[in-house]
Design a protein around this motif. Structure first.
Motif, PDB file in Angstrom:
ATOM      1  N   ILE A  61      -0.614   0.776 -11.092  1.00  0.00           N
ATOM      2  CA  ILE A  61       1.068  -0.397 -10.661  1.00  0.00           C
ATOM      3  C   ILE A  61       2.055   0.276 -11.524  1.00  0.00           C
ATOM      4  O   ILE A  61       3.146   0.550 -10.881  1.00  0.00           O
ATOM      5  N   LEU A  62       1.674   0.707 -12.332  1.00  0.00           N
ATOM      6  CA  LEU A  62       3.015   1.351 -13.326  1.00  0.00           C
ATOM      7  C   LEU A  62       3.634   2.958 -12.412  1.00  0.00           C
ATOM      8  O   LEU A  62       4.633   3.343 -12.075  1.00  0.00           O
ATOM      9  N   ALA A  63       2.596   3.991 -11.285  1.00  0.00           N
ATOM     10  CA  ALA A  63       3.125   4.537 -10.912  1.00  0.00           C
ATOM     11  C   ALA A  63       3.993   3.949  -8.896  1.00  0.00           C
ATOM     12  O   ALA A  63       4.774   4.040  -8.580  1.00  0.00           O
ATOM     13  N   ILE A  70      12.500   2.071  -6.706  1.00  0.00           N
ATOM     14  CA  ILE A  70      13.563   2.577  -7.501  1.00  0.00           C
ATOM     15  C   ILE A  70      13.561   4.133  -6.988  1.00  0.00           C
ATOM     16  O   ILE A  70      15.070   3.616  -6.296  1.00  0.00           O
ATOM     17  N   TRP A  71      12.905   4.529  -6.036  1.00  0.00           N
ATOM     18  CA  TRP A  71      12.826   5.929  -5.209  1.00  0.00           C
ATOM     19  C   TRP A  71      12.728   5.170  -3.987  1.00  0.00           C
ATOM     20  O   TRP A  71      13.298   5.526  -3.164  1.00  0.00           O
ATOM     21  N   LYS A  72      12.450   4.549  -4.033  1.00  0.00           N
ATOM     22  CA  LYS A  72      12.001   3.673  -2.410  1.00  0.00           C
ATOM     23  C   LYS A  72      11.437   4.444  -1.503  1.00  0.00           C
ATOM     24  O   LYS A  72      11.495   4.664  -0.893  1.00  0.00           O
ATOM     25  N   ASN A  73      10.031   5.350  -1.858  1.00  0.00           N
ATOM     26  CA  ASN A  73       9.373   6.155  -1.454  1.00  0.00           C
ATOM     27  C   ASN A  73       8.314   4.966  -0.306  1.00  0.00           C
ATOM     28  O   ASN A  73       7.654   4.837  -2.136  1.00  0.00           O
ATOM     29  N   LYS A  74       8.328   4.692   0.741  1.00  0.00           N
ATOM     30  CA  LYS A  74       7.846   4.349   1.755  1.00  0.00           C
ATOM     31  C   LYS A  74       6.599   5.001   1.495  1.00  0.00           C
ATOM     32  O   LYS A  74       4.843   3.827   1.065  1.00  0.00           O
ATOM     33  N   SER A  75       6.427   6.216   1.525  1.00  0.00           N
ATOM     34  CA  SER A  75       5.030   6.853   2.612  1.00  0.00           C
ATOM     35  C   SER A  75       4.075   6.809   0.645  1.00  0.00           C
ATOM     36  O   SER A  75       3.187   6.742   1.054  1.00  0.00           O
ATOM     37  N   TRP A  76       4.460   7.225  -0.594  1.00  0.00           N
ATOM     38  CA  TRP A  76       4.081   7.517  -1.800  1.00  0.00           C
ATOM     39  C   TRP A  76       3.084   6.137  -1.644  1.00  0.00           C
ATOM     40  O   TRP A  76       2.234   5.611  -2.557  1.00  0.00           O
TER      41      TRP A  76
END
Length: 205
Positions: A61-63, A70-76
């Motif tokens: 959850i924290l990650a 915030i970073w909008k990194n859909k892949s990760w």
């Protein structure tokens, strides 16, 4: 896509191993582990902590939140969601099977000579099957292996080690750990099948 026949064969093999272990291996192995030296037990008590699901839920959850919001990194973020759902599905199935089976833990055998099932049982001493630590460890190992194949061997070595600690500590029988491993792996396969049906890409090609 995860093949249904592979999951079916794996499920059948797990059932056979659980049954064989229940009738032939569980009690002798539990008795052997009951007499192990204290240093071995001390190491097992440390390693077994890695199989507690709450730590992984917190980390995931924290990650996930900063990656997604915030970073909008859909892949990760999708990868983390896949692991989270695999762990959650395994946990839900684990709780249901524990309640349905109501299996006596090894402590009941050593103190009262009880071995077997008290169906729909509740409480620590009636929730031996499956091993929750094994469910957690193997669902995570399977999920990690699907996402990062090169890390698969290391992930399963850790999962097997955690499963072994449950037997060494006589918290569970071998068949409980086998059942937990099966549920964990099948849960990750089920979630992967769902992602595939939704055409959600987890592995970059």
């Amino acid at each position: 896509m995860i093949k249904k026949w592979i999951a079916a064969i794996f499920f059948f093999v797990c059932l056979v191993l659980v049954a064989v272990s229940y009738f032939y291996w569980d009690i002798p192995l539990a008795i052997y582990c009951k007499g192990l030296n204290r240093p071995i037990v001390d190491i097992a008590e440390i390693v077994t902590i890695l199989g507690e699901a709450r730590w992984f839920y917190i980390l995931l959850i924290l990650a996930y939140l900063p990656l997604r919001i915030i970073w909008k990194n859909k892949s990760w973020s999708m990868k983390l969601l896949f692991i989270f759902l695999s762990l959650s599905a395994a946990g839900l199935i684990n709780m249901l099977v524990k309640w349905l089976a109501g299996r006596y833990r090894p402590i009941n055998y050593f103190t009262h000579g009880l071995y077997g099932f008290n169906y729909f049982g509740v409480g620590y001493e009636l929730t031996s099957l499956p091993s929750g630590h094994a469910v957690t460890a193997f669902s995570l190992a399977a999920a990690v292996s699907i996402l990062f194949p090169r890390a698969g061997i290391a992930a399963f070595i850790i999962a097997i080690s955690i499963g072994m600690t449950r037997i060494i500590l006589t918290s569970h029988y071998l068949s409980d750990v086998i059942a937990g491993a099966g549920i964990g792996i099948l849960s990750a396969m089920l979630v992967k099948y769902f992602f595939d049906r939704q055409k959600i890409e987890l592995i970059q090609k």
